[in-house]
Structure formats: C-alpha cells, structure tokens
Write a protein that holds these residues in place. Structure first.
Motif, PDB file in Angstrom:
ATOM      1  N   ILE A 102     -14.281  42.992  -7.619  1.00 35.76           N
ATOM      2  CA  ILE A 102     -14.822  41.669  -7.903  1.00 35.76           C
ATOM      3  C   ILE A 102     -13.820  40.610  -7.480  1.00 35.76           C
ATOM      4  O   ILE A 102     -12.661  40.611  -7.916  1.00 35.76           O
ATOM      5  CB  ILE A 102     -15.183  41.502  -9.396  1.00 35.76           C
ATOM      6  N   ASP A 103     -14.268  39.729  -6.631  1.00 32.53           N
ATOM      7  CA  ASP A 103     -13.467  38.641  -6.083  1.00 32.53           C
ATOM      8  C   ASP A 103     -13.284  37.538  -7.133  1.00 32.53           C
ATOM      9  O   ASP A 103     -13.993  37.479  -8.133  1.00 32.53           O
ATOM     10  CB  ASP A 103     -14.260  38.121  -4.863  1.00 32.53           C
ATOM     11  N   SER A 104     -12.333  36.649  -6.893  1.00 32.15           N
ATOM     12  CA  SER A 104     -12.168  35.492  -7.774  1.00 32.15           C
ATOM     13  C   SER A 104     -13.194  34.416  -7.419  1.00 32.15           C
ATOM     14  O   SER A 104     -13.732  34.400  -6.314  1.00 32.15           O
ATOM     15  CB  SER A 104     -10.756  34.919  -7.635  1.00 32.15           C
ATOM     16  N   THR A 108     -18.574  34.545  -9.268  1.00 32.88           N
ATOM     17  CA  THR A 108     -18.251  35.926  -9.629  1.00 32.88           C
ATOM     18  C   THR A 108     -17.808  36.010 -11.092  1.00 32.88           C
ATOM     19  O   THR A 108     -18.054  37.015 -11.763  1.00 32.88           O
ATOM     20  CB  THR A 108     -17.150  36.503  -8.710  1.00 32.88           C
ATOM     21  N   LEU A 109     -17.197  34.946 -11.597  1.00 30.87           N
ATOM     22  CA  LEU A 109     -16.828  34.923 -13.019  1.00 30.87           C
ATOM     23  C   LEU A 109     -18.079  34.877 -13.894  1.00 30.87           C
ATOM     24  O   LEU A 109     -18.157  35.555 -14.925  1.00 30.87           O
ATOM     25  CB  LEU A 109     -15.930  33.722 -13.322  1.00 30.87           C
ATOM     26  N   ALA A 110     -19.071  34.106 -13.466  1.00 32.45           N
ATOM     27  CA  ALA A 110     -20.341  34.069 -14.196  1.00 32.45           C
ATOM     28  C   ALA A 110     -20.976  35.460 -14.203  1.00 32.45           C
ATOM     29  O   ALA A 110     -21.558  35.890 -15.214  1.00 32.45           O
ATOM     30  CB  ALA A 110     -21.281  33.057 -13.544  1.00 32.45           C
ATOM     31  N   PHE A 111     -20.855  36.172 -13.081  1.00 32.82           N
ATOM     32  CA  PHE A 111     -21.373  37.535 -12.991  1.00 32.82           C
ATOM     33  C   PHE A 111     -20.668  38.448 -13.992  1.00 32.82           C
ATOM     34  O   PHE A 111     -21.304  39.216 -14.717  1.00 32.82           O
ATOM     35  CB  PHE A 111     -21.189  38.048 -11.564  1.00 32.82           C
ATOM     36  N   PRO A 129      -9.206  35.095 -14.964  1.00 30.75           N
ATOM     37  CA  PRO A 129     -10.304  34.829 -15.904  1.00 30.75           C
ATOM     38  C   PRO A 129     -11.279  35.997 -16.017  1.00 30.75           C
ATOM     39  O   PRO A 129     -11.815  36.263 -17.101  1.00 30.75           O
ATOM     40  CB  PRO A 129     -10.987  33.592 -15.310  1.00 30.75           C
ATOM     41  N   ALA A 130     -11.518  36.706 -14.909  1.00 26.40           N
ATOM     42  CA  ALA A 130     -12.432  37.856 -14.944  1.00 26.40           C
ATOM     43  C   ALA A 130     -11.856  38.982 -15.788  1.00 26.40           C
ATOM     44  O   ALA A 130     -12.574  39.623 -16.565  1.00 26.40           O
ATOM     45  CB  ALA A 130     -12.712  38.345 -13.519  1.00 26.40           C
ATOM     46  N   VAL A 131     -10.566  39.228 -15.654  1.00 26.80           N
ATOM     47  CA  VAL A 131      -9.903  40.252 -16.466  1.00 26.80           C
ATOM     48  C   VAL A 131     -10.019  39.914 -17.949  1.00 26.80           C
ATOM     49  O   VAL A 131     -10.335  40.776 -18.780  1.00 26.80           O
ATOM     50  CB  VAL A 131      -8.414  40.376 -16.056  1.00 26.80           C
ATOM     51  N   GLY A 145      -2.300  43.115  -8.341  1.00 26.88           N
ATOM     52  CA  GLY A 145      -1.086  42.312  -8.343  1.00 26.88           C
ATOM     53  C   GLY A 145      -0.999  41.434  -7.100  1.00 26.88           C
ATOM     54  O   GLY A 145      -1.784  41.565  -6.171  1.00 26.88           O
ATOM     55  N   GLY A 146      -0.022  40.532  -7.108  1.00 29.22           N
ATOM     56  CA  GLY A 146       0.153  39.656  -5.953  1.00 29.22           C
ATOM     57  C   GLY A 146       0.685  38.303  -6.359  1.00 29.22           C
ATOM     58  O   GLY A 146       1.157  38.104  -7.478  1.00 29.22           O
ATOM     59  N   THR A 147       0.587  37.355  -5.446  1.00 33.50           N
ATOM     60  CA  THR A 147       1.049  35.998  -5.696  1.00 33.50           C
ATOM     61  C   THR A 147      -0.020  35.218  -6.444  1.00 33.50           C
ATOM     62  O   THR A 147      -1.172  35.145  -6.000  1.00 33.50           O
ATOM     63  CB  THR A 147       1.358  35.281  -4.362  1.00 33.50           C
ATOM     64  N   TYR A 148       0.361  34.631  -7.566  1.00 33.82           N
ATOM     65  CA  TYR A 148      -0.602  33.929  -8.415  1.00 33.82           C
ATOM     66  C   TYR A 148      -0.817  32.495  -7.944  1.00 33.82           C
ATOM     67  O   TYR A 148       0.125  31.781  -7.608  1.00 33.82           O
ATOM     68  CB  TYR A 148      -0.105  33.925  -9.857  1.00 33.82           C
ATOM     69  N   SER A 149      -2.081  32.071  -7.930  1.00 30.05           N
ATOM     70  CA  SER A 149      -2.437  30.701  -7.545  1.00 30.05           C
ATOM     71  C   SER A 149      -2.961  29.941  -8.758  1.00 30.05           C
ATOM     72  O   SER A 149      -3.900  30.390  -9.412  1.00 30.05           O
ATOM     73  CB  SER A 149      -3.518  30.712  -6.456  1.00 30.05           C
ATOM     74  N   GLN A 150      -2.369  28.795  -9.037  1.00 37.64           N
ATOM     75  CA  GLN A 150      -2.831  27.948 -10.131  1.00 37.64           C
ATOM     76  C   GLN A 150      -4.205  27.370  -9.832  1.00 37.64           C
ATOM     77  O   GLN A 150      -4.977  27.060 -10.737  1.00 37.64           O
ATOM     78  CB  GLN A 150      -1.843  26.793 -10.345  1.00 37.64           C
ATOM     79  N   ASN A 151      -4.518  27.221  -8.543  1.00 40.11           N
ATOM     80  CA  ASN A 151      -5.795  26.636  -8.141  1.00 40.11           C
ATOM     81  C   ASN A 151      -6.956  27.590  -8.371  1.00 40.11           C
ATOM     82  O   ASN A 151      -7.974  27.236  -8.955  1.00 40.11           O
ATOM     83  CB  ASN A 151      -5.732  26.214  -6.674  1.00 40.11           C
ATOM     84  N   THR A 152      -6.792  28.839  -7.913  1.00 37.22           N
ATOM     85  CA  THR A 152      -7.872  29.820  -8.021  1.00 37.22           C
ATOM     86  C   THR A 152      -7.765  30.693  -9.268  1.00 37.22           C
ATOM     87  O   THR A 152      -8.693  31.428  -9.593  1.00 37.22           O
ATOM     88  CB  THR A 152      -7.887  30.735  -6.786  1.00 37.22           C
ATOM     89  N   LEU A 153      -6.617  30.636  -9.953  1.00 41.05           N
ATOM     90  CA  LEU A 153      -6.352  31.491 -11.121  1.00 41.05           C
ATOM     91  C   LEU A 153      -6.495  32.960 -10.749  1.00 41.05           C
ATOM     92  O   LEU A 153      -7.023  33.774 -11.500  1.00 41.05           O
ATOM     93  CB  LEU A 153      -7.297  31.143 -12.279  1.00 41.05           C
ATOM     94  N   ALA A 154      -5.983  33.294  -9.545  1.00 42.94           N
ATOM     95  CA  ALA A 154      -6.125  34.648  -9.025  1.00 42.94           C
ATOM     96  C   ALA A 154      -4.896  35.029  -8.209  1.00 42.94           C
ATOM     97  O   ALA A 154      -4.051  34.189  -7.891  1.00 42.94           O
ATOM     98  CB  ALA A 154      -7.382  34.749  -8.166  1.00 42.94           C
TER      99      ALA A 154
END
Length: 255
Positions: A102-104, A108-111, A129-131, A145-154
């Motif tokens: 599931i993508d950010s 997809t969060l609504a899903f 947010p999905a987690v 894991g990876g680099t966290y983005s404040q914009n996408t929260l992913a």
C-alpha cells in the motif's frame, strides 16, 4: 580557473532555464545534455538549491515554480466523500492470505481505514499514517524503512527501494497525484515516483486509486504506463466519454 567558472556559470544558467520550462529533469538527462558527469550535475544542483533557483528531488531536480504536492494533513480533508467511495470499492479486490503493498497518500489512507479483510493478510506500506490506522484495527503491518518525508508522512529513497527488491506482493494499491487519458498516472515528486515504480515492479497486480479531480490536476512525472496498471478505481465524476477513452488503456471501475 576563471574559464572553468565561466563554463560552470553558463551551464547552471542554462540548467535553470531548462528546468523552469519543463518543470523537472533527472540528473542522468542533464548529465547527458551537458556532456558532463552525474557528479558534476549534483554539485550544480547543490549550488543552485542554495541560491534558491532550483529544488533538489530524489534522482533529479524540479523548478521552484512547480506546483508541489500539498501536505498530507491538508489532502486528508479534500474530496473526502469521493475517497471513501473509492476506498470501499477497493475492498472488493482484497482476498485472504495475500501479500499487499500500500502506497502513501490520502486516498490509499482512506482505503486502509475502510479495509475490512486485513487480519489474514500481510500488509506492507511506506505510510506512517497507514501503519497507525492498521495498528488501531489490531493488524500488524510491516513498515518499509527509508528516508522520512514530513510532507508525505512516508518513507522513500534507497533503503526503501532495497527493501522492496526482496518483496513479491500479490497486489499493490497506489495513489496518484494526477492521471491522463493516454499517458498514465503521475506524481509531483521524484521520491514518490521511485517507490511507486518499485511497488509496481514487485507486485503481480496493480491498482490505482484516484478520484476524478485528478484528471484536472497538473502533474509532470509519470510513474507508470497504463499497460503496467491492471485497474483504475475512480468515481462517477469521470464522464462516460472519458471513462470510455480510458478503458482503451486500463480497466476502469467507478465507485
């Protein structure tokens, strides 16, 4: 030394002009155009970003004038009814004992929030947010894991790409910032694009979740051809004529 600086200044000036005209370029494209190494282009981008003339992105550069993706917290409050309908329809494609990517994104969060069949599935996502939403349901999702983005929260980036290389999913649900009739779904950020490509490459079935307003959203980075997508789930806001045109390239399901 002065001559070298002259060439660098001219190249950077031309680079800014090119990116502003097209919206974005990859580092590889720029290196090929100017006949220099990718390392030289990276140094140019660092310099131009410091001067606030361009914005660095994963794998490339974007114009400072480009329309960037609005923060996730804001997008969650846009077109809520449409996203809910799409989310409920997406449930029809979830079966038991699946590995699901599931993508950010807000759709997809609504899903995820409306997902009913999750306990007997392995759910993997890059969305914080999905987690959290899945954990509240009692599920045990796997966070990439990876680099966290404040914009996408992913998360995204090299670590995320490496993690996805060893995953073979049954199905992937992905959002899109926009989609065009013939060209396919697109995004506004290179980081977002790369992880979408990785999920598509490592899934047997790929489903795009995007409401009808995305048809008129200006995005410039295509992350897939329609031939790489199995289903587009959208809403009834897409006219019958447009839906018919889209159906030439991908299965269209309207919620």
């Amino acid at each position: 030394m002065r001559m070298y600086k002259h060439f660098s200044d001219e190249r950077r000036k031309k680079m800014v002009q090119m990116v502003n005209e097209r919206g974005s370029y990859s580092i590889t494209e720029l290196a090929k155009y100017f006949s220099v190494t990718t390392e030289t282009i990276r140094k140019d981008i660092i310099c131009l970003e410091k001067r606030k003339e361009l914005c660095k992105a994963y794998g490339g550069v974007v114009s400072v004038n480009s329309v960037s993706e609005s923060p996730m917290r804001l997008r969650n409050n846009e077109n809520i009814d449409l996203k809910e309908r799409i989310a409920l329809k997406a449930n029809d494609y979830v079966q038991e004992n699946q590995v699901i990517l599931i993508d950010s994104g807000s759709t997809t969060l609504a899903f995820v929030k409306n997902m009913t069949n999750y306990n007997k599935n392995t759910i993997i996502t890059n969305s914080i947010p999905a987690v959290m939403a899945l954990a509240e349901k009692g599920a045990q999702p796997i966070l990439i894991g990876g680099t966290y983005s404040q914009n996408t929260l992913a998360t995204s980036g090299m670590v995320a790409t490496q993690a996805l290389e060893i995953i073979k999913a049954d199905i992937a649900f992905l959002g899109a910032s926009g989609f065009q009739l013939a060209s396919g779904p697109s995004a506004k950020d290179f980081c977002d694009v790369q992880i979408k490509k990785d999920m598509i490459r490592n899934s047997r079935r790929r489903i795009i979740l995007a409401d009808s307003t995305k048809l008129t959203t200006d995005t410039f980075i295509r992350f897939a051809d329609w031939s790489e997508v199995d289903v587009l789930i959208t809403d009834s806001g897409v006219s019958p004529e447009v839906a018919e045109q889209l159906s030439k390239y991908v299965e269209v399901v309207q919620a």
